[in-house]
Design a protein around this motif. Structure first.
Motif, PDB file in Angstrom:
ATOM      1  N   VAL A   1       0.973  -1.186  -0.190  1.00 26.53           N
ATOM      2  CA  VAL A   1       0.156  -0.449  -0.154  1.00 26.53           C
ATOM      3  C   VAL A   1       0.985   1.360  -0.067  1.00 26.53           C
ATOM      4  CG1 VAL A   1      -1.747   0.940   1.300  1.00 26.53           C
ATOM      5  CG2 VAL A   1      -1.964  -1.696   0.950  1.00 26.53           C
ATOM      6  N   PRO A   2       0.348   2.299  -1.152  1.00 28.46           N
ATOM      7  CA  PRO A   2       1.580   3.232  -0.946  1.00 28.46           C
ATOM      8  C   PRO A   2       1.449   4.236   0.740  1.00 28.46           C
ATOM      9  CG  PRO A   2       0.002   3.685  -2.650  1.00 28.46           C
ATOM     10  CD  PRO A   2      -0.425   2.454  -1.942  1.00 28.46           C
ATOM     11  N   LYS A   3       2.208   4.316   1.137  1.00 29.98           N
ATOM     12  CA  LYS A   3       3.467   4.669   2.475  1.00 29.98           C
ATOM     13  C   LYS A   3       2.735   6.485   2.784  1.00 29.98           C
ATOM     14  CE  LYS A   3       3.701   0.861   4.053  1.00 29.98           C
ATOM     15  NZ  LYS A   3       2.311   0.358   4.436  1.00 29.98           N
ATOM     16  N   ALA A   4       3.175   6.771   1.443  1.00 27.59           N
ATOM     17  CA  ALA A   4       2.852   8.688   1.474  1.00 27.59           C
ATOM     18  C   ALA A   4       1.277   8.748   1.442  1.00 27.59           C
ATOM     19  CB  ALA A   4       3.868   8.969   1.163  1.00 27.59           C
ATOM     20  N   VAL A   5       0.512   9.886   1.432  1.00 24.89           N
ATOM     21  CA  VAL A   5      -0.553   9.909   1.379  1.00 24.89           C
ATOM     22  C   VAL A   5      -0.347  11.280   0.194  1.00 24.89           C
ATOM     23  CG1 VAL A   5      -1.968  12.304   1.993  1.00 24.89           C
ATOM     24  CG2 VAL A   5      -1.786  10.405   4.135  1.00 24.89           C
ATOM     25  N   GLY A   6      -0.413  10.399  -0.698  1.00 29.48           N
ATOM     26  CA  GLY A   6      -0.235  11.207  -2.521  1.00 29.48           C
ATOM     27  C   GLY A   6      -0.665  10.531  -3.587  1.00 29.48           C
ATOM     28  N   ARG A   7       0.577   9.070  -2.991  1.00 27.77           N
ATOM     29  CA  ARG A   7       0.962   8.252  -3.819  1.00 27.77           C
ATOM     30  C   ARG A   7      -0.176   7.199  -4.353  1.00 27.77           C
ATOM     31  NH1 ARG A   7       5.770   9.712  -6.390  1.00 27.77           N
ATOM     32  NH2 ARG A   7       5.294   7.920  -6.819  1.00 27.77           N
ATOM     33  N   ILE A   8       0.424   6.862  -5.612  1.00 31.88           N
ATOM     34  CA  ILE A   8      -0.115   6.000  -6.108  1.00 31.88           C
ATOM     35  C   ILE A   8       0.711   4.106  -6.103  1.00 31.88           C
ATOM     36  CG2 ILE A   8      -1.850   5.177  -8.752  1.00 31.88           C
ATOM     37  CD1 ILE A   8      -1.817   8.623  -8.479  1.00 31.88           C
ATOM     38  N   ALA A   9      -0.150   2.902  -5.819  1.00 30.95           N
ATOM     39  CA  ALA A   9       0.307   1.864  -6.623  1.00 30.95           C
ATOM     40  C   ALA A   9      -0.462   1.237  -7.245  1.00 30.95           C
ATOM     41  CB  ALA A   9       0.910   1.212  -5.479  1.00 30.95           C
ATOM     42  N   LEU A  10      -0.430   0.268  -8.518  1.00 30.07           N
ATOM     43  CA  LEU A  10      -0.992  -0.384  -9.478  1.00 30.07           C
ATOM     44  C   LEU A  10      -0.752  -1.522  -8.726  1.00 30.07           C
ATOM     45  CD1 LEU A  10      -2.362   0.170 -12.262  1.00 30.07           C
ATOM     46  CD2 LEU A  10      -0.758  -1.556 -12.767  1.00 30.07           C
TER      47      LEU A  10
ATOM     48  N   VAL B   1      -5.526  25.709 -16.617  1.00 30.16           N
ATOM     49  CA  VAL B   1      -6.969  25.924 -16.524  1.00 30.16           C
ATOM     50  C   VAL B   1      -6.777  25.441 -14.838  1.00 30.16           C
ATOM     51  CG1 VAL B   1      -8.106  25.249 -17.771  1.00 30.16           C
ATOM     52  CG2 VAL B   1      -6.989  23.397 -17.263  1.00 30.16           C
ATOM     53  N   THR B   2      -5.772  25.677 -14.164  1.00 30.52           N
ATOM     54  CA  THR B   2      -5.484  24.886 -12.993  1.00 30.52           C
ATOM     55  C   THR B   2      -4.622  26.275 -12.048  1.00 30.52           C
ATOM     56  OG1 THR B   2      -4.999  22.916 -11.120  1.00 30.52           O
ATOM     57  CG2 THR B   2      -4.442  23.170 -13.283  1.00 30.52           C
ATOM     58  N   ASP B   3      -4.771  26.218 -11.074  1.00 28.81           N
ATOM     59  CA  ASP B   3      -3.472  26.877 -10.379  1.00 28.81           C
ATOM     60  C   ASP B   3      -2.258  26.063  -9.792  1.00 28.81           C
ATOM     61  OD1 ASP B   3      -4.696  29.522 -10.804  1.00 28.81           O
ATOM     62  OD2 ASP B   3      -5.928  29.579  -8.860  1.00 28.81           O
ATOM     63  N   ALA B   4      -3.090  24.272  -9.412  1.00 27.74           N
ATOM     64  CA  ALA B   4      -2.194  23.493  -8.749  1.00 27.74           C
ATOM     65  C   ALA B   4      -0.204  23.429  -9.676  1.00 27.74           C
ATOM     66  CB  ALA B   4      -2.832  22.065  -9.156  1.00 27.74           C
ATOM     67  N   ASP B   5       0.471  23.294  -8.923  1.00 30.49           N
ATOM     68  CA  ASP B   5       1.620  23.232  -9.922  1.00 30.49           C
ATOM     69  C   ASP B   5       1.540  21.860  -9.868  1.00 30.49           C
ATOM     70  OD1 ASP B   5       4.422  22.838  -9.917  1.00 30.49           O
ATOM     71  OD2 ASP B   5       5.132  23.378  -7.871  1.00 30.49           O
ATOM     72  N   LEU B   6       2.115  21.935 -11.063  1.00 32.52           N
ATOM     73  CA  LEU B   6       1.910  20.574 -12.389  1.00 32.52           C
ATOM     74  C   LEU B   6       3.268  19.340 -12.554  1.00 32.52           C
ATOM     75  CD1 LEU B   6      -0.682  20.431 -14.683  1.00 32.52           C
ATOM     76  CD2 LEU B   6      -1.186  20.176 -12.511  1.00 32.52           C
ATOM     77  N   SER B   7       4.613  20.573 -11.823  1.00 35.81           N
ATOM     78  CA  SER B   7       5.965  20.308 -12.237  1.00 35.81           C
ATOM     79  C   SER B   7       6.187  19.013 -11.758  1.00 35.81           C
ATOM     80  CB  SER B   7       7.220  21.426 -11.836  1.00 35.81           C
ATOM     81  OG  SER B   7       6.306  21.659 -10.468  1.00 35.81           O
ATOM     82  N   ASN B   8       7.216  18.478 -12.204  1.00 34.13           N
ATOM     83  CA  ASN B   8       7.293  17.522 -11.877  1.00 34.13           C
ATOM     84  C   ASN B   8       7.819  17.059 -10.346  1.00 34.13           C
ATOM     85  OD1 ASN B   8       7.695  14.752 -13.378  1.00 34.13           O
ATOM     86  ND2 ASN B   8       9.255  15.235 -14.085  1.00 34.13           N
ATOM     87  N   ALA B   9       8.450  17.829 -10.223  1.00 31.61           N
ATOM     88  CA  ALA B   9       8.897  18.201  -8.555  1.00 31.61           C
ATOM     89  C   ALA B   9       7.759  17.419  -7.915  1.00 31.61           C
ATOM     90  CB  ALA B   9       9.778  19.678  -8.289  1.00 31.61           C
ATOM     91  N   SER B  10       6.490  18.746  -7.718  1.00 30.46           N
ATOM     92  CA  SER B  10       5.292  18.571  -6.906  1.00 30.46           C
ATOM     93  C   SER B  10       4.455  18.058  -6.914  1.00 30.46           C
ATOM     94  CB  SER B  10       4.884  20.195  -7.165  1.00 30.46           C
ATOM     95  OG  SER B  10       3.293  20.270  -7.090  1.00 30.46           O
ATOM     96  N   PHE B  11       4.702  17.424  -8.404  1.00 25.60           N
ATOM     97  CA  PHE B  11       3.979  16.033  -9.237  1.00 25.60           C
ATOM     98  C   PHE B  11       4.148  14.727 -10.174  1.00 25.60           C
ATOM     99  CE2 PHE B  11      -1.202  17.262  -9.678  1.00 25.60           C
ATOM    100  CZ  PHE B  11      -1.531  15.193  -9.507  1.00 25.60           C
ATOM    101  N   PRO B  12       4.923  14.279  -9.467  1.00 25.81           N
ATOM    102  CA  PRO B  12       5.765  13.464 -10.346  1.00 25.81           C
ATOM    103  C   PRO B  12       4.402  12.154 -10.505  1.00 25.81           C
ATOM    104  CG  PRO B  12       6.542  13.078  -7.906  1.00 25.81           C
ATOM    105  CD  PRO B  12       5.220  14.348  -7.120  1.00 25.81           C
ATOM    106  N   TRP B  13       5.150  11.445 -11.635  1.00 25.46           N
ATOM    107  CA  TRP B  13       4.370  10.006 -11.886  1.00 25.46           C
ATOM    108  C   TRP B  13       4.098   9.034 -11.145  1.00 25.46           C
ATOM    109  CZ3 TRP B  13       7.187   5.461 -14.192  1.00 25.46           C
ATOM    110  CH2 TRP B  13       5.952   4.454 -14.695  1.00 25.46           C
TER     111      TRP B  13
END
Ligand SMILES: Cc1cc2nc3c(=O)[nH]c(=O)nc-3n(C[C@H](O)[C@H](O)[C@H](O)COP(=O)(O)OP(=O)(O)OC[C@H]3O[C@@H](n4cnc5c(N)ncnc54)[C@H](O)[C@@H]3O)c2cc1C
Length: 831
Positions: free
Chosen positions: A533-542, A618-630
């Motif tokens: 299970v992803p340990k950090a909030v905000g992470r995704i696992a298949l 269309v968003t103010d969110a930071d979509l950079s790799n550092a802030s929003f990685p794969w």
């Protein structure tokens, strides 16, 4: 009558009795069967007894094969005559597309182990001298096929079941089924109660009534089916006198009928358009050996076609017409397996070829009940493949359609029109205006592809000879030209390149979605799914849900939204299936809550190299790799609408899945389309996704992933974390590994092929020996290669191994290439 039993089978037709027989054979001598009237008095007695092995479904094909082999031995085993006549079965082809269908089928048959022979028109004439072969371009023959006496077969199965200790109570009607506080079932009959662990419903036309007893809306509704038996014909009598063999079962698929000899006459069974659903509110309480009045007018076109093909049919009088109820489901396959939402309640219902299927259906269901799992992939017949959308009105339209289409060419991309559009995502009309050509999954309308403005097939295309008898194009709305031509070969849709070069938008609202929360959620997911299970909030696992034997049952994207909150996404077609497993596995102590939120959330997928540039508009969110990685996710605003943005996709390009409140979908859609003008945003459909996913070797259920293959055979090594933890199926998977794997998933390039690709189910050969089975295939537009995914023995899985695939009857060279031939390092996903 017993008051306690391990299992109670309800229904004494061929399907119920076969289930009892197989339970007894597995050692459940304390199983019983309850029949309200006499054995076979439902649909079974009047069946024509044909045993057609032909079936394009991998699950149903295996079930039919088992049946025919069992029926050959039953008489010897039980001493009861079953009337099996292995007279073979010939299916005629009058169009090139039909012949392609047979060639495709021959591949499926090879992988299942069913022998199929191709015949020339002259060979057909030799076997069936009464058949006029004008217009016939070829045929297939099943040497093992034939027909049987359904009532005798049922009696033989009953005898076998009794010999194994099982009991059968005739003239005993089940009136209620109640759950006991101890977790058992109480089956109430008009002769007394039976308490049992398992209930199996095999009640034919009564399926919905039986389901109602436990609160299930069973997706079965019968349709009327007729066959005609003629007086004896002198030519057939003469053949008999001279000791010639019976001519066998003849099917003229392009005219939608079957025919065989019957008492020196002929038996003709058409599948006509317009056969009505019947017993809509269930048969009456006293229904027994019931037939409906015949309606020969409905059959007229088929009778004429049959006379043209077999003139002898028109030369003798009609002796009898049988018009009986034949159970149907919306896709024409039966429902065999566990019921949803209740435990130890099993369905063996919806059989339209029940005499053919009974043996295999009883075998697999008994295995599932006694051993906890079937041994063949049953996804094609799983009762949970339909959802609550399958209302009575839906069943009426779809089941009549399924009946009318028994003999149409089953193109791989076929989409059927009845009961549509049903479930629409809010941006449906917007997508339609943009040229969407829709398909359906689980009742949802979903764009398959987008046609350019004004695009339509021209008259010349529609008038090609293959089209005359087959509707090989998507039905068009009134006033619109058909835009899609179906084929077993490469078709006329395109749009893959745009997603690769610019940016595309895909509607995936049909995804199944679940919110899993509570103090026990993390620990429960850890012991239920294969990946950590992803340990950090905000992470995704298949992650994967395995069968108890270590095969793959379901795939989930797991997004950790909070310390105790998870959002799970799985295949849209499997919503009821996945929900049922999650709920049945969920602890009952209240520590975990599961909510199905499929219809609350729409999903739009933005994918392609310009996806970030566009989304940033269309968003103010930071979509950079550092802030929003794969493989991470966040709540973001898209315009004024809140959305879960998950940085994952199934096409192998930079992108985000936007899971949003469904009522805000058009807001998000409009904002993206407006901002997208600058980036040349275009919508794309599921067909492009399927081609793009092949180039990434992404697996699908039930193709590359199935309960028949160990998760590690499907090359899920990265997602199955065996270290220091236990999860469902782990021990069995390790045992399987010790015993040795027999398969490994490979990606292959197919060489020297220009007009067709593998579709899945093609046989794989090495030096003339059948070594594996193709699971998916198609053209990879980014790579410019024909690709196939296949299961082969592990020793043939090395890159560079040369193999052969038989695609539509042609042997093609193929070589194993590394997994994920497009962007193997996932650089585009991580960009
Ligand atoms: C004209 C015609 C020709 C056909 N030809 C073929 C063919 O050639 N080949 C083929 O494979 N299939 C054929 N079929 C289909 C085939 O007849 C069915 O698929 C098959 O008989 C289904 O068997 P079953 O056991 O599911 O249902 P049924 O035979 O209908 O048995 C269900 C039983 O459940 C009992 N029951 C229901 N409710 C209760 C209750 N509450 N308590 C106790 N008992 C209950 C009923 O009385 C009934 O006996 C044909 C069908 C028709 C109409």
């Amino acid at each position: 009558m017993r008051t306690h039993a391990r299992a109670v089978v309800i229904g004494g037709g061929v399907v119920g009795v076969s289930t009892l027989y197989h339970l007894a054979r597995k050692g459940w001598s304390d199983a019983v069967l309850v029949e309200r009237k006499e054995l076979t008095s439902g649909s079974t007695w009047h069946a024509a007894g044909l045993l057609p092995l032909f079936n394009l479904s991998y699950s149903v094909g295996q079930i039919h094969k088992y049946s025919v082999r069992l029926y050959k031995t039953l008489e010897r085993e039980t001493g009861q005559h079953v009337g099996l006549r292995e007279v073979t079965n010939i299916r005629l082809a009058c169009t090139a597309d039909r012949l392609d269908e047979y060639k495709y089928y021959a591949g499926v048959a090879a992988t299942i182990g069913v022998p199929v022979k191709f015949l020339s028109p002259a060979e057909v004439k030799e076997i069936w001298p009464l058949c006029n072969v004008e217009g016939v371009i070829g045929a297939i023959q099943h040497p093992e096929d034939g027909y049987i006496q359904p009532a005798d077969l049922t009696q033989a199965l009953a005898k076998g079941a009794r010999a194994g200790g099982a009991e059968i109570y005739r003239q005993t009607a089940v009136t209620a089924i109640l759950a006991t506080p101890a977790g058992e079932w109480l089956v109430r009959t008009d002769k007394g109660d039976i308490v049992c662990e398992h209930v199996i419903s095999a009640t034919g036309s009564f399926a919905r009534k039986t389901g109602e007893m436990v609160g299930l809306d069973v997706p079965v509704l019968p349709v009327q089916h007729q066959y005609i038996v003629t007086e004896p014909h002198p030519a057939i009598e003469e053949r008999r006198r001279r000791g010639f063999p019976e001519m066998g079962v003849l099917r003229e698929s392009d005219a939608s009928y079957y025919m065989r000899e019957e008492n020196a006459g002929l038996l003709l069974g058409p599948y006509e358009v317009g056969a009505p659903a019947c017993y809509v509110d269930g048969p009456s309480a006293d229904a027994e050996y019931e037939l409906f009045p015949d309606d020969l007018d409905r059959l007229a076109p088929h009778i004429e076609a049959a006379i043209a093909r077999v003139p002898a049919f028109g030369e003798v009088g009609i002796k009898k017409v049988y018009n009986g109820a034949i159970a149907y489901t919306p896709d024409g396959s039966p429902i065999i397996g566990p019921a949803w939402g209740v435990r130890n309640f099993w369905l063996n219902e919806g059989h339209s070829f029940g005499v053919t299927a009974a043996g295999g259906a009883g075998w697999q269901l008994a295995e599932w009940i006694v051993e906890g799992e079937p041994s063949i992939d049953m996804m094609g017949v799983d009762p949970r493949r339909f959802g609550s959308y399958a209302s009575q009105g839906y069943l009426r339209e779809k089941n009549e359609e399924a009946y009318a289409k028994v003999f149409t060419v089953h193109y791989p991309d076929e989409e059927r029109p009845a009961a549509r559009p049903l479930k629409q995502s809010p941006c449906y009309s917007r997508m339609k205006a943009l040229g969407a050509v829709f398909g359906t999954v689980y009742g949802w309308e979903r764009p398959n592809w987008f046609a350019p403005p004004g695009y339509g097939l021209d008259e010349a295309d529609l008038k090609k000879p293959d089209v005359l008898l087959n509707e090989n194009h998507a039905p068009a709305a009134p006033g619109e030209r058909p835009r899609e031509k179906w084929s077993f070969r490469r078709s006329n849709y395109f749009e893959h390149r745009h997603v690769h070069e610019k940016v595309g938008l895909l509607d995936m609202t049909a995804f199944a979605k679940f919110e899993v929360s509570g103090p026990g959620a993390e620990a429960w997911l850890e012991r239920t799914l294969t990946n950590r299970v992803p340990k950090a909030v905000g992470r995704i696992a298949l992650s994967y849900l395995l069968s108890k034997n270590g095969g793959v049952r379901s795939e989930f994207t797991v997004f950790r939204e909070g310390e105790q909150r998870f959002y799970l996404v799985s295949a849209g077609a499997l919503e009821r299936h996945d929900r049922d497993y999650l709920l049945k596995l969920c602890p009952s102590d209240g520590s975990v809550t599961i909510e199905c939120v499929t219809t609350q959330n729409g999903v739009l997928v933005l994918a392609g190299p310009r996806a970030r540039d566009l989304l940033e508009r269309v968003t103010d969110a930071d979509l950079s790799n550092a802030s929003f990685p794969w493989l991470s996710g966040k709540m973001i605003d898209v315009g004024a609408a809140r959305s879960r943005a998950l940085r994952v996709n199934f096409v192998g390009e930079l992108g985000w899945e936007l899971h949003h409140p469904i009522e805000m979908q058009t807001h998000i859609f409009d904002r993206l389309m407006a901002a997208g003008r600058e980036f040349d945003l275009k919508p794309f459909g599921i067909r492009a996704m399927d081609s793009l996913r092949l180039e990434k070797s992404y697996r699908l259920i039930p193709r590359e992933l199935s309960i028949e293959y160990a998760a590690l055979e499907s090359a899920l090594d990265r997602f199955v974390r065996l270290d220091n933890r236990d999860f469902l199926g782990r021990a069995a998977l390790l045992d399987w590994q010790k015993r040795g794997f027999r398969n490994r998933l490979v990606t292959m390039e197919v060489h020297g092929i220009t007009d067709t690709d593998a579709r899945g189910s093609e046989p794989v050969y090495r030096g003339g020996e059948l070594v594996g089975r193709c699971t998916s295939g198609g053209y990879g537009w980014r790579l410019g290669k024909s690709l196939a995914l296949a299961m082969v023995p592990p020793e043939l899985a090395q890159t560079g191994t040369e193999l052969e695939l038989v695609i539509l009857g042609e042997r093609r060279k193929a070589s194993v290439i590394p997994e994920s031939p497009f962007d193997p390092k996932n650089e585009r996903l991580r960009a």
